[in-house]
Design a protein around this motif. Structure first.
Motif, PDB file in Angstrom:
ATOM      1  N   ASN A  30      -4.249   6.166  14.734  1.00 26.49           N
ATOM      2  CA  ASN A  30      -3.467   7.291  14.223  1.00 26.49           C
ATOM      3  C   ASN A  30      -2.718   6.961  12.923  1.00 26.49           C
ATOM      4  O   ASN A  30      -1.982   7.788  12.414  1.00 26.49           O
ATOM      5  CB  ASN A  30      -2.457   7.757  15.268  1.00 26.49           C
ATOM      6  CG  ASN A  30      -3.143   8.363  16.477  1.00 26.49           C
ATOM      7  OD1 ASN A  30      -4.199   8.974  16.338  1.00 26.49           O
ATOM      8  ND2 ASN A  30      -2.562   8.172  17.656  1.00 26.49           N
ATOM      9  N   ARG A  31      -2.915   5.764  12.454  1.00 26.37           N
ATOM     10  CA  ARG A  31      -2.184   5.363  11.254  1.00 26.37           C
ATOM     11  C   ARG A  31      -2.577   6.259  10.078  1.00 26.37           C
ATOM     12  O   ARG A  31      -3.730   6.591   9.888  1.00 26.37           O
ATOM     13  CB  ARG A  31      -2.497   3.903  10.914  1.00 26.37           C
ATOM     14  CG  ARG A  31      -1.740   3.387   9.697  1.00 26.37           C
ATOM     15  CD  ARG A  31      -2.062   1.933   9.462  1.00 26.37           C
ATOM     16  NE  ARG A  31      -1.492   1.118  10.535  1.00 26.37           N
ATOM     17  CZ  ARG A  31      -1.845  -0.153  10.743  1.00 26.37           C
ATOM     18  NH1 ARG A  31      -2.760  -0.716   9.992  1.00 26.37           N
ATOM     19  NH2 ARG A  31      -1.288  -0.832  11.718  1.00 26.37           N
ATOM     20  N   VAL A  32      -1.632   6.634   9.309  1.00 23.41           N
ATOM     21  CA  VAL A  32      -1.892   7.491   8.163  1.00 23.41           C
ATOM     22  C   VAL A  32      -1.625   6.720   6.879  1.00 23.41           C
ATOM     23  O   VAL A  32      -0.964   5.693   6.876  1.00 23.41           O
ATOM     24  CB  VAL A  32      -0.993   8.754   8.197  1.00 23.41           C
ATOM     25  CG1 VAL A  32      -1.290   9.584   9.419  1.00 23.41           C
ATOM     26  CG2 VAL A  32       0.479   8.363   8.155  1.00 23.41           C
ATOM     27  N   LEU A  33      -2.178   7.260   5.810  1.00 25.08           N
ATOM     28  CA  LEU A  33      -1.945   6.661   4.495  1.00 25.08           C
ATOM     29  C   LEU A  33      -0.555   7.013   4.024  1.00 25.08           C
ATOM     30  O   LEU A  33      -0.203   8.180   3.912  1.00 25.08           O
ATOM     31  CB  LEU A  33      -3.000   7.178   3.515  1.00 25.08           C
ATOM     32  CG  LEU A  33      -4.442   6.833   3.903  1.00 25.08           C
ATOM     33  CD1 LEU A  33      -5.410   7.597   3.031  1.00 25.08           C
ATOM     34  CD2 LEU A  33      -4.687   5.359   3.816  1.00 25.08           C
ATOM     35  N   SER A  34       0.251   6.012   3.764  1.00 26.34           N
ATOM     36  CA  SER A  34       1.640   6.273   3.411  1.00 26.34           C
ATOM     37  C   SER A  34       1.878   6.321   1.915  1.00 26.34           C
ATOM     38  O   SER A  34       2.870   6.859   1.466  1.00 26.34           O
ATOM     39  CB  SER A  34       2.526   5.186   4.033  1.00 26.34           C
ATOM     40  OG  SER A  34       2.121   3.908   3.574  1.00 26.34           O
ATOM     41  N   GLU A  35       0.962   5.747   1.109  1.00 27.07           N
ATOM     42  CA  GLU A  35       1.165   5.756  -0.322  1.00 27.07           C
ATOM     43  C   GLU A  35      -0.146   5.418  -1.027  1.00 27.07           C
ATOM     44  O   GLU A  35      -1.100   4.953  -0.421  1.00 27.07           O
ATOM     45  CB  GLU A  35       2.246   4.758  -0.722  1.00 27.07           C
ATOM     46  CG  GLU A  35       1.918   3.323  -0.364  1.00 27.07           C
ATOM     47  CD  GLU A  35       3.025   2.372  -0.774  1.00 27.07           C
ATOM     48  OE1 GLU A  35       2.973   1.903  -1.924  1.00 27.07           O
ATOM     49  OE2 GLU A  35       3.914   2.103   0.049  1.00 27.07           O
ATOM     50  N   PHE A  93     -10.290   2.546  -2.815  1.00 28.75           N
ATOM     51  CA  PHE A  93     -10.452   1.694  -1.641  1.00 28.75           C
ATOM     52  C   PHE A  93      -9.250   1.877  -0.726  1.00 28.75           C
ATOM     53  O   PHE A  93      -8.249   2.509  -1.100  1.00 28.75           O
ATOM     54  CB  PHE A  93     -10.558   0.222  -2.064  1.00 28.75           C
ATOM     55  CG  PHE A  93      -9.403  -0.244  -2.912  1.00 28.75           C
ATOM     56  CD1 PHE A  93      -8.256  -0.782  -2.349  1.00 28.75           C
ATOM     57  CD2 PHE A  93      -9.461  -0.123  -4.304  1.00 28.75           C
ATOM     58  CE1 PHE A  93      -7.193  -1.192  -3.141  1.00 28.75           C
ATOM     59  CE2 PHE A  93      -8.413  -0.536  -5.109  1.00 28.75           C
ATOM     60  CZ  PHE A  93      -7.275  -1.071  -4.521  1.00 28.75           C
ATOM     61  N   MET A  94      -9.353   1.353   0.481  1.00 30.55           N
ATOM     62  CA  MET A  94      -8.248   1.453   1.426  1.00 30.55           C
ATOM     63  C   MET A  94      -7.975   0.077   2.014  1.00 30.55           C
ATOM     64  O   MET A  94      -8.890  -0.647   2.389  1.00 30.55           O
ATOM     65  CB  MET A  94      -8.563   2.431   2.537  1.00 30.55           C
ATOM     66  CG  MET A  94      -7.374   2.778   3.406  1.00 30.55           C
ATOM     67  SD  MET A  94      -7.727   4.194   4.451  1.00 30.55           S
ATOM     68  CE  MET A  94      -9.136   3.574   5.338  1.00 30.55           C
ATOM     69  N   THR A  95      -6.692  -0.287   2.051  1.00 29.79           N
ATOM     70  CA  THR A  95      -6.302  -1.590   2.560  1.00 29.79           C
ATOM     71  C   THR A  95      -6.196  -1.553   4.079  1.00 29.79           C
ATOM     72  O   THR A  95      -6.174  -0.487   4.699  1.00 29.79           O
ATOM     73  CB  THR A  95      -4.947  -2.007   1.958  1.00 29.79           C
ATOM     74  OG1 THR A  95      -3.942  -1.064   2.360  1.00 29.79           O
ATOM     75  CG2 THR A  95      -5.020  -2.046   0.442  1.00 29.79           C
ATOM     76  N   LYS A  99      -3.142   1.835   3.400  1.00 32.22           N
ATOM     77  CA  LYS A  99      -2.754   2.333   2.088  1.00 32.22           C
ATOM     78  C   LYS A  99      -3.986   2.503   1.206  1.00 32.22           C
ATOM     79  O   LYS A  99      -4.884   1.666   1.210  1.00 32.22           O
ATOM     80  CB  LYS A  99      -1.761   1.381   1.418  1.00 32.22           C
ATOM     81  CG  LYS A  99      -0.434   1.256   2.167  1.00 32.22           C
ATOM     82  CD  LYS A  99       0.499   0.285   1.464  1.00 32.22           C
ATOM     83  CE  LYS A  99       1.818   0.155   2.230  1.00 32.22           C
ATOM     84  NZ  LYS A  99       2.738  -0.801   1.573  1.00 32.22           N
ATOM     85  N   MET A 100      -3.999   3.592   0.479  1.00 29.05           N
ATOM     86  CA  MET A 100      -5.121   3.832  -0.411  1.00 29.05           C
ATOM     87  C   MET A 100      -4.814   3.257  -1.778  1.00 29.05           C
ATOM     88  O   MET A 100      -3.707   3.373  -2.291  1.00 29.05           O
ATOM     89  CB  MET A 100      -5.394   5.331  -0.546  1.00 29.05           C
ATOM     90  CG  MET A 100      -6.656   5.626  -1.368  1.00 29.05           C
ATOM     91  SD  MET A 100      -7.115   7.373  -1.370  1.00 29.05           S
ATOM     92  CE  MET A 100      -5.849   8.044  -2.461  1.00 29.05           C
TER      93      MET A 100
END
Length: 238
Positions: A30-35, A93-95, A99-100
């Protein structure tokens, strides 16, 4: 009946481990991209800002604060970024921590083409709009319509890749007969370059003339320097 507490402790420990594993897996799912971490690969001059990039993503419903990492289409984001007038290439890319990131290569202007609505010509010879954030210090090109950009591009590109010419050339004007006139910084004479041909030879001849005239302190003695005659440089005095 004697209770074996060791077995109970073992089962409880196993249960706790499974609970923690399941909790971590659900949280990660459920983790979302925060920044968004942006990196401009050629950031000496910013023709767009991080704020402008984020606004572009929001307008296209790429809401990085609410999209789970499994549902984010990185290819779509790259396509959106590369459609921007100021972006030449984007690698998204996404870490692992949700984070994107995006490595953005801006388009690089080589010249400012003057007309009713001025614009840049980029290093690929394509039309590029002016930026509201930064004004590039590039030569001015006049007398050229958009369909003539492929013609003038080799000439401007050669100038911009040469340190001496970049320092001195301020303007290129295409005459109605298809020939070009070049104006220089802090010098009174104009350079008749002619058609876009034999570029290297013409400029080598011009550099040789310039060095000789500067040595003789005669740079200000001329009003016209013509490079159209092969290996010759024909000068007209004031």
């Amino acid at each position: 009946m004697k209770i074996n507490w060791n077995y109970i402790k073992t089962f409880l420990l196993i249960g706790v481990v499974f609970f923690l594993f399941a909790f971590a897996e659900k949280r990660n799912h459920n983790r979302v991209l925060s920044e968004v971490n942006l990196h401009f690969t050629n950031s000496e001059n910013l023709y767009l800002t991080e704020e402008a990039v984020n606004k572009l993503l929001i307008q296209n419903e790429v809401k990085v604060s609410s999209i789970g990492k499994e549902t984010l289409d990185l290819n779509r984001v790259e396509t959106l970024l590369e459609a921007h007038d100021m972006i030449e290439n984007a690698e998204v890319f996404m870490t692992v921590d949700g984070k994107m990131g995006a490595a953005i290569t801006q388009r690089k202007p080589l010249a400012r083409v003057m007309g009713r609505a001025p614009y840049y010509m980029d290093r690929n010879g394509l039309k590029m709009p002016l930026s509201q954030y930064y004004s590039a210090r590039v030569p001015i090109v006049t007398g050229v319509s958009e369909d003539l950009l492929p013609e003038v591009h080799p000439l401007v590109s050669y100038i911009r890749n040469d340190e001496f010419l970049t320092k001195h050339v301020t303007e290129l004007n295409r005459l109605s007969n298809g020939k070009y006139v070049i104006r220089l910084r802090q010098l009174d004479f104009v350079v008749l370059f002619g058609a876009v041909s034999e570029i290297e030879t013409k400029f080598m001849n011009f550099k040789a003339f310039y060095q000789k005239a500067m040595k003789d302190k005669k740079l200000n003695a001329y009003k016209k320097v013509d490079l159209q005659f092969g290996d010759q440089v024909v000068c007209t005095k004031k």
